[in-house]
Design an enzyme around this catalytic site. Structure first.
Site, PDB file in Angstrom:
ATOM      1  N   SER A  40     -15.402  12.656   1.647  1.00 60.23           N
ATOM      2  CA  SER A  40     -13.943  12.055   0.996  1.00 60.23           C
ATOM      3  C   SER A  40     -13.386  13.035   0.387  1.00 60.23           C
ATOM      4  O   SER A  40     -12.055  12.896  -0.533  1.00 60.23           O
ATOM      5  CB  SER A  40     -14.251  11.322   0.383  1.00 60.23           C
ATOM      6  OG  SER A  40     -15.650  10.912  -0.696  1.00 60.23           O
ATOM      7  N   ASN A  50     -21.204   5.708  -8.797  1.00 63.42           N
ATOM      8  CA  ASN A  50     -21.017   4.556  -8.544  1.00 63.42           C
ATOM      9  C   ASN A  50     -19.951   3.693  -9.196  1.00 63.42           C
ATOM     10  O   ASN A  50     -18.626   3.644  -9.351  1.00 63.42           O
ATOM     11  CB  ASN A  50     -21.365   3.029  -8.108  1.00 63.42           C
ATOM     12  CG  ASN A  50     -22.559   3.029  -6.708  1.00 63.42           C
ATOM     13  OD1 ASN A  50     -22.648   3.843  -6.147  1.00 63.42           O
ATOM     14  ND2 ASN A  50     -23.432   2.852  -6.375  1.00 63.42           N
ATOM     15  N   THR A  78      25.927 -15.357   2.489  1.00 64.67           N
ATOM     16  CA  THR A  78      24.703 -16.011   2.544  1.00 64.67           C
ATOM     17  C   THR A  78      24.626 -15.711   4.373  1.00 64.67           C
ATOM     18  O   THR A  78      25.430 -15.914   4.908  1.00 64.67           O
ATOM     19  CB  THR A  78      24.571 -17.118   2.446  1.00 64.67           C
ATOM     20  OG1 THR A  78      26.236 -18.496   2.651  1.00 64.67           O
ATOM     21  CG2 THR A  78      25.406 -17.319   0.149  1.00 64.67           C
ATOM     22  N   HIS A  79      23.375 -16.102   5.211  1.00 61.01           N
ATOM     23  CA  HIS A  79      23.289 -15.421   6.176  1.00 61.01           C
ATOM     24  C   HIS A  79      24.370 -14.395   7.218  1.00 61.01           C
ATOM     25  O   HIS A  79      24.216 -14.597   7.900  1.00 61.01           O
ATOM     26  CB  HIS A  79      23.889 -17.215   7.520  1.00 61.01           C
ATOM     27  CG  HIS A  79      23.067 -17.982   6.401  1.00 61.01           C
ATOM     28  ND1 HIS A  79      22.156 -18.131   6.358  1.00 61.01           N
ATOM     29  CD2 HIS A  79      23.480 -19.391   5.538  1.00 61.01           C
ATOM     30  CE1 HIS A  79      21.634 -19.923   5.873  1.00 61.01           C
ATOM     31  NE2 HIS A  79      22.407 -19.757   5.322  1.00 61.01           N
ATOM     32  N   SER A 136      23.623  13.773  14.190  1.00 63.84           N
ATOM     33  CA  SER A 136      22.902  13.488  15.256  1.00 63.84           C
ATOM     34  C   SER A 136      22.911  14.969  16.087  1.00 63.84           C
ATOM     35  O   SER A 136      23.784  15.829  15.746  1.00 63.84           O
ATOM     36  CB  SER A 136      23.369  12.505  16.503  1.00 63.84           C
ATOM     37  OG  SER A 136      23.004  12.550  17.640  1.00 63.84           O
ATOM     38  N   LYS A 169      28.551  11.628  14.250  1.00 69.65           N
ATOM     39  CA  LYS A 169      27.044  10.735  13.638  1.00 69.65           C
ATOM     40  C   LYS A 169      27.004  11.189  12.205  1.00 69.65           C
ATOM     41  O   LYS A 169      26.763  12.293  12.263  1.00 69.65           O
ATOM     42  CB  LYS A 169      26.301  10.791  14.726  1.00 69.65           C
ATOM     43  CG  LYS A 169      26.470  10.108  15.495  1.00 69.65           C
ATOM     44  CD  LYS A 169      26.899   8.017  15.685  1.00 69.65           C
ATOM     45  CE  LYS A 169      25.772   7.816  14.812  1.00 69.65           C
ATOM     46  NZ  LYS A 169      24.328   6.851  15.253  1.00 69.65           N
ATOM     47  N   ASN A 228      24.425   9.514   9.610  1.00 75.19           N
ATOM     48  CA  ASN A 228      23.265   7.634   9.303  1.00 75.19           C
ATOM     49  C   ASN A 228      22.690   7.802   8.645  1.00 75.19           C
ATOM     50  O   ASN A 228      21.949   8.951   7.613  1.00 75.19           O
ATOM     51  CB  ASN A 228      21.959   8.867  10.500  1.00 75.19           C
ATOM     52  CG  ASN A 228      22.823   8.501  11.897  1.00 75.19           C
ATOM     53  OD1 ASN A 228      24.240   8.022  12.580  1.00 75.19           O
ATOM     54  ND2 ASN A 228      22.083   9.554  12.176  1.00 75.19           N
ATOM     55  N   GLU A 249      17.012   3.940   6.096  1.00 74.57           N
ATOM     56  CA  GLU A 249      16.400   3.476   7.299  1.00 74.57           C
ATOM     57  C   GLU A 249      14.870   3.825   6.745  1.00 74.57           C
ATOM     58  O   GLU A 249      13.467   2.522   6.921  1.00 74.57           O
ATOM     59  CB  GLU A 249      16.962   3.669   8.166  1.00 74.57           C
ATOM     60  CG  GLU A 249      18.213   3.637   8.895  1.00 74.57           C
ATOM     61  CD  GLU A 249      18.821   4.845   9.922  1.00 74.57           C
ATOM     62  OE1 GLU A 249      18.168   4.981  10.578  1.00 74.57           O
ATOM     63  OE2 GLU A 249      19.465   3.786  10.518  1.00 74.57           O
ATOM     64  N   TYR A 280     -22.243  -1.871  -4.478  1.00 68.91           N
ATOM     65  CA  TYR A 280     -21.380  -1.277  -4.353  1.00 68.91           C
ATOM     66  C   TYR A 280     -21.656  -1.113  -3.087  1.00 68.91           C
ATOM     67  O   TYR A 280     -23.407  -1.419  -2.554  1.00 68.91           O
ATOM     68  CB  TYR A 280     -21.322   0.869  -5.203  1.00 68.91           C
ATOM     69  CG  TYR A 280     -20.772   1.361  -3.683  1.00 68.91           C
ATOM     70  CD1 TYR A 280     -19.800   1.415  -4.870  1.00 68.91           C
ATOM     71  CD2 TYR A 280     -21.392   1.734  -3.161  1.00 68.91           C
ATOM     72  CE1 TYR A 280     -19.073   2.418  -4.136  1.00 68.91           C
ATOM     73  CE2 TYR A 280     -20.878   3.155  -3.077  1.00 68.91           C
ATOM     74  CZ  TYR A 280     -19.573   3.003  -3.246  1.00 68.91           C
ATOM     75  OH  TYR A 280     -18.598   4.341  -2.345  1.00 68.91           O
ATOM     76  N   GLN A 330     -15.023   3.793   0.224  1.00 67.81           N
ATOM     77  CA  GLN A 330     -14.524   4.884  -0.213  1.00 67.81           C
ATOM     78  C   GLN A 330     -13.111   4.172   0.531  1.00 67.81           C
ATOM     79  O   GLN A 330     -12.541   5.881   0.323  1.00 67.81           O
ATOM     80  CB  GLN A 330     -15.518   5.613   1.362  1.00 67.81           C
ATOM     81  CG  GLN A 330     -14.772   6.865   1.388  1.00 67.81           C
ATOM     82  CD  GLN A 330     -15.836   7.960   2.196  1.00 67.81           C
ATOM     83  OE1 GLN A 330     -16.849   8.135   1.594  1.00 67.81           O
ATOM     84  NE2 GLN A 330     -15.398   8.063   3.110  1.00 67.81           N
ATOM     85  N   LYS A 343      -9.507   4.811  -1.868  1.00 65.84           N
ATOM     86  CA  LYS A 343      -8.815   5.659  -1.980  1.00 65.84           C
ATOM     87  C   LYS A 343      -7.143   5.871  -1.166  1.00 65.84           C
ATOM     88  O   LYS A 343      -6.119   5.886  -1.855  1.00 65.84           O
ATOM     89  CB  LYS A 343      -9.628   6.275  -2.263  1.00 65.84           C
ATOM     90  CG  LYS A 343     -10.209   6.552  -3.608  1.00 65.84           C
ATOM     91  CD  LYS A 343     -11.568   7.724  -3.635  1.00 65.84           C
ATOM     92  CE  LYS A 343     -12.490   7.537  -2.813  1.00 65.84           C
ATOM     93  NZ  LYS A 343     -13.219   6.171  -3.038  1.00 65.84           N
TER      94      LYS A 343
END
Length: 476
Positions: free
Chosen positions: A29, A116, A161-162, A283, A289, A291, A296, A323, A328, A331
């Protein structure tokens, strides 16, 4: 000092040979937990002092130990000491570095502690430290929203709204609506930090230690509020990781919602906002374009953050005490959440602070879609018409305008009377966006006064957060 022979391992006395390559590759690790090295060294210093207090290191040995740890920390920071392919984890690598500097004396540091309780301590320290970095980045974004909101306290916009026109609001009020969840996120981080400020060090593998250690002294030196109350819980608890990932996931959701709105605002269909060239992309095939890629990506990375939370909760749900090596897996999602937010938040802050708001387009769109209809209903209520009736009357007025393809203010006095005897020409006093905004005077509403109050309150809160975000976790 004499160097150790062969690879350093923190276990193996009962084993006749080394691990198989497949096990070693799965078990390693250090390629991701190496970032815990400064925290592991800080905890080692505190542990060395406790061992000396217990009479297990004399003053000379303690001095050598602390000097070696200082030297090792400097070497790590400079890149002069790095983990190797044979180091299983950060603890193994750092013990190798200590043995290289101290020989057999370095082996005394392992007394009374286990990987541990070490890793649980290191990870708490790391997350508490980096939570403040995340908070600082959240404050930066909130500042950018606040600055834009201050410019547009009086800028009318069509509240939705909506995703349909509902009632006029000020665009400053709208921007401040995105500040509020960020303030709650900051509150959650500080609330989480209070629960995370418990030191597991001294819990050993699971049962504590028979050595006369002082967990309270270690906790104080490392910036914790107290030592853990139960050694079994201390080494198996990952609530602090799961809760941290929930907070970062919720931050991601809030950023995603902001990103989605920026995508809408910058579209040709809306055209309310223009992004600065430095915070937009083009683009590869369509030259015209521009963007909103940052917005996004904010939407997309929310899924990544939520995925990390789900992974950790799923990992934890079936684990017996104490433990288990499954842990492991705690993390990488936590590290990734921090890396993701520290990459995303500054980009969003830059995008928001540099965008140009099309005041003319917003003002023109504000009354569209009969968004002033509620003003008519409220006007009728002030004439003592029950709201149920006022709603029906206003609905009939809207239906008339929709049939004639005209706006509310275009209806003649005769038509007003035809719709209801309660309607008269004085209703036109509420048929403007400006009057609708000015009429919103209650706290938290979209009128200029309440919006100015919101700006001040949010600014004051962010000042206190700025102070918290730079407070050191480990006393220096």
């Amino acid at each position: 000092m004499p160097e150790t022979e062969g690879p350093t391992r923190l276990w193996g006395g009962r084993f006749a040979g080394g691990p198989a390559d497949a096990l070693a590759r799965l078990s390693v690790s250090v390629h991701f937990d190496w970032r815990l090295a400064p925290y592991d060294i800080a905890a080692s210093r505190a542990h060395a002092r406790v061992l000396a207090g217990a009479g297990l290191l004399d003053n000379d040995e303690l001095g050598q130990m602390l000097a070696a740890l200082d030297d090792l920390e400097s070497a790590c920071a400079a890149g002069e000491f790095r983990p190797t392919v044979e180091d299983e984890d950060v603890h193994t690598a750092l013990e190798r570095g200590l043995l290289e500097r101290l020989g057999t004396l370095g082996g005394k540091l392992r007394a009374g502690r286990s990987r541990n309780d070490q890793v649980a301590t290191d990870l708490r320290m790391y997350l508490r430290d980096h939570a403040r970095g995340v908070a600082a980045a959240v404050v930066e974004l909130a500042d950018a929203l606040l600055e834009q909101a201050g410019r547009h306290v009086d800028t009318p916009a069509p509240g939705l709204t909506h995703v349909q026109h509902a009632q006029p609001v000020s665009f400053g009020h709208w921007l401040l609506a995105h500040v509020q969840p960020l303030l709650r996120d900051l509150d959650r981080l500080r609330d989480w930090d209070a629960r995370a400020a418990i030191s597991p060090l001294g819990s050993g593998a699971l049962a504590g230690s028979s050595l006369p250690l002082d967990p309270a002294a270690v906790a104080k030196e490392l910036g914790f509020q107290a030592p853990a109350q139960n050694s079994m819980d201390a080494v198996s608890d990952r609530d602090f990781v799961a809760e941290f990932l929930f907070i970062t996931s919720l931050i991601g959701v809030h950023l995603s919602r902001l990103g989605e709105e920026v995508v809408l605002w910058t579209s040709q269909e809306f055209g309310w906002v223009i992004l600065d060239d430095a915070f937009a992309t083009g683009s590869s095939i369509m030259p015209q374009k521009k963007n909103a890629d940052i917005a996004e990506l904010a939407r997309g990375k929310a899924g990544r953050l939520i995925g990390g939370l789900v992974a950790v909760l799923t990992m934890l749900k079936g684990l017996p005490l104490t433990y288990d090596r499954d842990m492991q897996e705690d993390k990488e999602p936590a590290f990734d959440a921090i890396d993701t937010l520290l990459l995303l938040l500054p980009a969003l802050a830059g995008m928001i602070s540099t965008m140009t708001v099309r005041v003319d387009r917003l003002a023109a769109a504000a009354p569209v879609g009969f968004s002033l209809a509620t003003e008519v209903a409220d006007w009728l209520v002030r004439k003592h018409v029950p709201f149920r009736d006022a709603h029906e009357i206003t609905g009939r007025l809207v239906a008339l305008c929709a049939a004639r393809e005209c706006e509310l203010e275009d209806v003649s006095d005769e038509d007003l009377k035809t719709v209801s005897e309660h309607l008269d020409p004085s209703v036109r006093e509420v048929l403007s966006v400006r009057s609708a905004l000015a009429g919103r005077t209650t706290p938290g509403s979209t009128g200029p006064g309440p919006v100015a109050d919101q700006l001040q309150t949010a600014s004051d809160k962010l000042d206190s957060w700025r102070e918290w975000s730079i407070e050191p976790v480990v006393p220096r």
